[in-house]
Design a protein around this motif. Sequence first.
Motif, PDB file in Angstrom:
ATOM      1  N   GLN A   1       0.836  -1.209   0.000  1.00 25.02           N
ATOM      2  CA  GLN A   1       0.000   0.000   0.000  1.00 25.02           C
ATOM      3  C   GLN A   1       0.868   1.255   0.000  1.00 25.02           C
ATOM      4  O   GLN A   1       0.581   2.204  -0.741  1.00 25.02           O
ATOM      5  CB  GLN A   1      -0.936  -0.003   1.207  1.00 25.02           C
ATOM      6  N   ASP A   2       1.911   1.265   0.835  1.00 23.75           N
ATOM      7  CA  ASP A   2       2.809   2.423   0.871  1.00 23.75           C
ATOM      8  C   ASP A   2       3.489   2.624  -0.480  1.00 23.75           C
ATOM      9  O   ASP A   2       3.531   3.735  -1.004  1.00 23.75           O
ATOM     10  CB  ASP A   2       3.888   2.252   1.952  1.00 23.75           C
TER      11      ASP A   2
ATOM     12  N   LYS B   1       2.553   1.581  -3.415  1.00 20.58           N
ATOM     13  CA  LYS B   1       1.570   1.945  -4.435  1.00 20.58           C
ATOM     14  C   LYS B   1       1.196   3.420  -4.334  1.00 20.58           C
ATOM     15  O   LYS B   1       1.003   4.090  -5.342  1.00 20.58           O
ATOM     16  CB  LYS B   1       0.313   1.065  -4.296  1.00 20.58           C
ATOM     17  N   SER B   2       1.134   3.947  -3.125  1.00 15.92           N
ATOM     18  CA  SER B   2       0.748   5.349  -2.937  1.00 15.92           C
ATOM     19  C   SER B   2       1.946   6.297  -3.028  1.00 15.92           C
ATOM     20  O   SER B   2       1.791   7.497  -2.833  1.00 15.92           O
ATOM     21  CB  SER B   2       0.029   5.527  -1.597  1.00 15.92           C
TER      22      SER B   2
ATOM     23  N   HIS C   1      -5.223  -2.547  -6.984  1.00 22.91           N
ATOM     24  CA  HIS C   1      -6.294  -2.982  -6.087  1.00 22.91           C
ATOM     25  C   HIS C   1      -7.531  -3.167  -6.946  1.00 22.91           C
ATOM     26  O   HIS C   1      -7.807  -2.356  -7.828  1.00 22.91           O
ATOM     27  CB  HIS C   1      -6.530  -1.896  -5.022  1.00 22.91           C
TER      28      HIS C   1
ATOM     29  N   TRP D   1      -5.911  -7.678  -4.370  1.00 19.75           N
ATOM     30  CA  TRP D   1      -4.924  -7.000  -5.194  1.00 19.75           C
ATOM     31  C   TRP D   1      -4.523  -7.928  -6.322  1.00 19.75           C
ATOM     32  O   TRP D   1      -4.739  -9.136  -6.254  1.00 19.75           O
ATOM     33  CB  TRP D   1      -3.677  -6.679  -4.359  1.00 19.75           C
TER      34      TRP D   1
END
Length: 194
Positions: free
Chosen positions: A81-82, A84-85, A151, A160
């Motif tokens: 998540q980190d 990807k962001s 996602h 995912w």
Amino acid sequence: MKDTTNENHLDFVGDDLAINFINTRRMVEGQLTDTLQSDSDVKAWLRRLEVPVAKGSLPFGDGVLLKGARGLREIALAAVQDRKSGKKPSLGALNRFLADAPSHAVLTTDTANNIRMTRVYGKQTVEAFLTPVAEAVADVLADGDFNLVRHCEGNACVLWFYDRTKGHRRRWCTSAGCGNRAKVAAFRARARQT
């Protein structure tokens, strides 16, 4: 006991070992469900995805492998998540798994005399037992194309995937699942407008 045979196909929708591992937590009939409920579930999941793990009994108590696997999954999910962001992921916990990774190569032949090299990992600690998964997480974090790590766009879906399709336009965990639900919802919305 609930039959999860039809849900086991979701173990493979991520198209990447690390992503598939994250996907062991999923929505089932509207409920967030953990498919890893015991040490046996963890070992069976690893075997189904052909993860090379040492065979035999575990040298640690019941539930320890399950707790370690769930912990690694949370580390992997947070890091993905980190990444990807665009944030810098915390790597300390993942590096602890990787630091405890005794392994060796083994050569085998099949019936056609093709030689295959596989890695056999130790199992003295939970971290060592789960090292193949931790290495897959490290690999996707270091070398994965995060434009292709996505996602699922399905409403309330937590899965995912790594988009390995030719046109890189994949939007859903599965076409038959979230993709079909989205198409039906769009069709009904259009029908209400007419």
